[in-house]
Design an enzyme around this catalytic site. Structure first.
Site, PDB file in Angstrom:
ATOM      1  N   ASP A   1       0.819  -1.210   0.000  1.00 14.17           N
ATOM      2  CA  ASP A   1       0.000   0.000   0.000  1.00 14.17           C
ATOM      3  C   ASP A   1       0.855   1.263   0.000  1.00 14.17           C
ATOM      4  O   ASP A   1       2.086   1.202  -0.125  1.00 14.17           O
ATOM      5  CB  ASP A   1      -0.954  -0.046   1.201  1.00 14.17           C
ATOM      6  CG  ASP A   1      -2.322   0.543   0.899  1.00 14.17           C
ATOM      7  OD1 ASP A   1      -2.432   1.358  -0.028  1.00 14.17           O
ATOM      8  OD2 ASP A   1      -3.289   0.191   1.618  1.00 14.17           O
TER       9      ASP A   1
ATOM     10  N   ASP B   1      -9.586   3.697  -3.722  1.00 14.16           N
ATOM     11  CA  ASP B   1     -10.326   2.525  -3.257  1.00 14.16           C
ATOM     12  C   ASP B   1     -11.739   2.483  -3.824  1.00 14.16           C
ATOM     13  O   ASP B   1     -12.426   3.507  -3.910  1.00 14.16           O
ATOM     14  CB  ASP B   1     -10.419   2.518  -1.733  1.00 14.16           C
ATOM     15  CG  ASP B   1      -9.089   2.256  -1.070  1.00 14.16           C
ATOM     16  OD1 ASP B   1      -9.029   2.366   0.166  1.00 14.16           O
ATOM     17  OD2 ASP B   1      -8.111   1.947  -1.770  1.00 14.16           O
TER      18      ASP B   1
END
Length: 670
Positions: A173, A228
């Site tokens: 991430d 996201d």
């Protein structure tokens, strides 16, 4: 070597599955394969898009994310046939570790969530013939607010720890990255993973901020192209539009990743989830299940387990589908397949049924007398003279596979069903509609009949013939209908079903149906009205629901604040989040829509949006890109004669993060 062997075995299974599906579809299996695109990383990994599971979309950091859940998912992969369909990775996301490293700088699994430790869980997953994945961040801490340890500065020790545990897949991430150059951070972890000697698929998750599709092909196997996803139509649509143009960058070993699947999480309809799955497949996207399979419905398993759709995603040529057309939200996306056929998605972005059409030559197939067309959701094969067309329900997708196949004649002709006329009616007043049944095939459809049905208690009457003895290529049976909703029927959308029955020249009977909707509406009142107080026909939003007379807030309904743009507070309006579209029925009775628009103050300095007002299918007014630093901008649109007014907010071209937008004091004059 065991894990490399597992990859080889799965590739063979997918190849055999594809050949079997071609046989079932009447498509010839390839006798020679096209030269595959060379993988960017010469390690033999991710030659087709990774398939598996990740817990984040369904559990986030909640307590149910634990060892029992992960093992349960591995069991379900085997029991429900998902493993045999090609799913292989069972991946952990954030919150698996303790907030601090141990005295030796090692990561420590949370002993409450994972009492047996990570290696034991990985061993369990491997015992099922599956692979195991884990998560960390290319920063000092992960993305969760609790701040679990990230790998920045610990890349080599963390990579070795993952390898020792038996990790096969790493999601890396982008939070708390301390401003370190993205290419440097992600390349360092690539080198650390290589140094372990273990084959580990490397998923770069930097949200598309640094255009990884332009530089990461020799760094990772897949890279996120967007922020996201959330379990809403608006979010899925915004991500789809961002990912579609990136087709040239995808290929074996290097995939555009539009984020994990939301199928089965409950925020969209079954039709929308089938579109989600279809479009991810035609984009050659990784297919990572994001729902809790322990409580998934049968419909969810049927969508996720559709092997004909999976075969499109997993085609070894590794092409991502490209956009052929998209006018009016009627998308045609085509994907070249290794056997020379084309997968074609007819995708309807809009809130009403639309006829979407293309041709075999337009999607890249050679000229031929006829083609075999395989519907991948109906699991039926037809012949077509070259037209690829369907009336696609609102938010729906028709996914087909088309080939210049010499054996086309053994299949019945493809027949298209359509419904013409306004999809709106007032209760108690008859609405006139016309159905069409059109032969798209090279052969004649015989003994054709059509029917239309509505909700119980509605009056549906044919006003012209409903049968035809034969329909040659290109000919249509047109039938007039009147349909009346009972007096007092509440406003809203109601389902209609149009059905046709016909026989092929060989006498095979074919039943075809398309679900449609008719909206019961009330004309807007005379004078000027606030749209925040009027009922809408449909509303889609990129994050959370559209809010009436408050800002968007966050993901929960009713959590908005007073609409505020540039310090000015408004009492009325709509709070939305890009990508957003709100539709109102105006029935040809209104003249003007006006509002003050801008980014709501609730998101600080973030957010870039653009506003549009559409009158039926025509853009009547628009702003340029607006930012939080700008005061409210006035927008006025002439909507004279329009049946539908559509308020649209796009993302300003940079993704939908923090795009809280306000239609302040939005009014319609009728």
């Amino acid at each position: 070597m065991r894990h490399l062997h597992t990859r080889t075995t799965r590739t063979r299974v997918v190849g055999a599955l594809a050949a079997a599906l071609l046989c079932a579809a009447g498509l010839a299996a390839p006798t020679a394969t096209a030269s595959p695109v060379a993988p960017a990383l010469d390690d033999g990994l991710a030659l087709t898009p990774p398939m598996g599971f990740n817990n984040w979309n369904s559990t986030h950091c909640r307590a149910e994310f634990n060892e029992s859940m992960v093992k349960g998912v591995a069991d379900i992969f085997v029991e429900k046939g998902l493993k045999d369909a090609g799913y292989e990775y069972v991946n952990l996301d954030d919150c698996w570790a303790l907030p601090s490293r141990d005295a030796n700088g090692k990561l420590v699994p949370d002993p409450v969530r994972f009492p047996s430790g990570i290696k034991a869980v990985a061993d369990y997953v491997h015992s099922k013939g599956l692979k195991f994945g884990i998560y960390t961040s290319a920063g000092t801490k992960t993305c969760n607010s609790a701040g679990f340890p990230g790998a920045l500065g610990h890349e080599y020790s963390d990579a070795q720890q993952f390898a020792d545990w038996g990790v096969d897949y790493l999601k890396y991430d982008n939070c708390n990255n301390q401003g370190v150059d993205a290419k440097l951070r992600y390349t360092t972890m690539r080198d650390a993973l290589r140094a372990t000697g273990r084959p580990i698929v490397y998923s770069i998750c930097e949200w598309g901020q640094n255009k990884p599709w332009e530089w990461a092909a020799d760094v990772g196997h897949l890279w996120r192209t967007t922020g996201d996803i959330s379990d809403t139509w608006g979010s899925m649509l915004a991500i789809l539009k961002k990912n579609l143009p990136l087709a040239p960058y995808a290929g074996p070993g290097r995939w555009n990743d539009p984020d994990m699947l939301e199928v089965g999480n409950g925020g969209m309809t079954g039709t929308e989830y089938r579109s989600h799955f279809s479009m991810w497949a035609i984009m050659a996207a990784p297919l990572l299940i994001g729902s809790d399979l322990r409580s998934a419905s049968q419909e969810t398993f049927e969508i996720l387990g559709n092997r004909e759709v999976i075969a499109v995603d997993q085609d070894p040529l590794g092409k991502q589908g490209t956009v052929i057309s998209s006018e009016g939200g009627r998308w045609v996306v085509a994907k070249e397949m290794r056997d020379g056929s084309r997968a074609v998605a007819l995708f309807n972005e809009s809130g009403t049924a639309q006829r979407i059409s293309t041709s075999a030559t337009a999607v890249g197939l050679p000229a031929a007398d006829a083609y075999t067309l395989r519907d991948l959701w109906q699991h039926r094969s037809y012949n077509t003279a070259g037209t690829i067309s369907a009336t696609v329900p609102a938010h729906g997708t028709v996914l087909v596979r088309v080939a210049a196949d010499p054996a086309w004649a053994k299949n019945p002709p493809a027949v298209e069903l359509g419904l013409e006329g306004s999809p709106f009616a007032e209760a108690g007043k008859p609405a006139a509609l016309t159905s069409t049944v059109t032969d798209l095939g090279r052969t004649t459809a015989q003994r054709v009949s059509v029917s239309l049905s509505g909700p119980e208690g509605w009056a549906v009457k044919a006003t012209s013939p409903t049968t035809s003895p034969a329909l040659p290529t290109g000919r249509s049976l047109r039938t007039g209908w009147t349909i009346t909703a009972p007096q007092g029927t509440p406003t809203g959308s109601y389902g209609l079903t149009l059905k046709a029955s016909y026989r092929s020249p060989a006498g095979v009977r074919v039943e075809s149906a398309v679900p449609l909707t008719l909206s019961v509406v009330v004309p807007p009142p005379s004078g000027t009205s606030g749209l925040g107080d009027l009922p809408w026909l449909s509303a889609t939003n990129g994050w959370g629901p559209v809010e009436r007379n408050t800002s968007n807030g966050e993901s929960a309904a009713g959590d908005g604040r007073p609409i505020t743009i540039g310090g000015v507070v408004y009492g009325k309006g709509l709070g939305v989040h890009a990508e957003s579209a709100v539709e109102y029925y105006t029935g040809g009775a209104c003249e003007t829509v006006r509002a003050d628009v801008g980014v709501d103050d609730e998101k600080g300095a973030d957010g870039t949006v653009a506003f549009e007002i559409w009158a039926d299918g025509t853009k009547s007014a628009s702003t340029g890109t607006l930012t939080n630093a700008m005061p409210a901008q006035p927008i006025t649109a002439d909507v004279t004669g329009a049946q539908i007014v559509r308020l649209v907010v796009s993302d300003g071209g940079d993704g939908i993060d923090s795009d809280h937008a306000d239609w302040a004091d939005v009014r319609v004059s009728c």
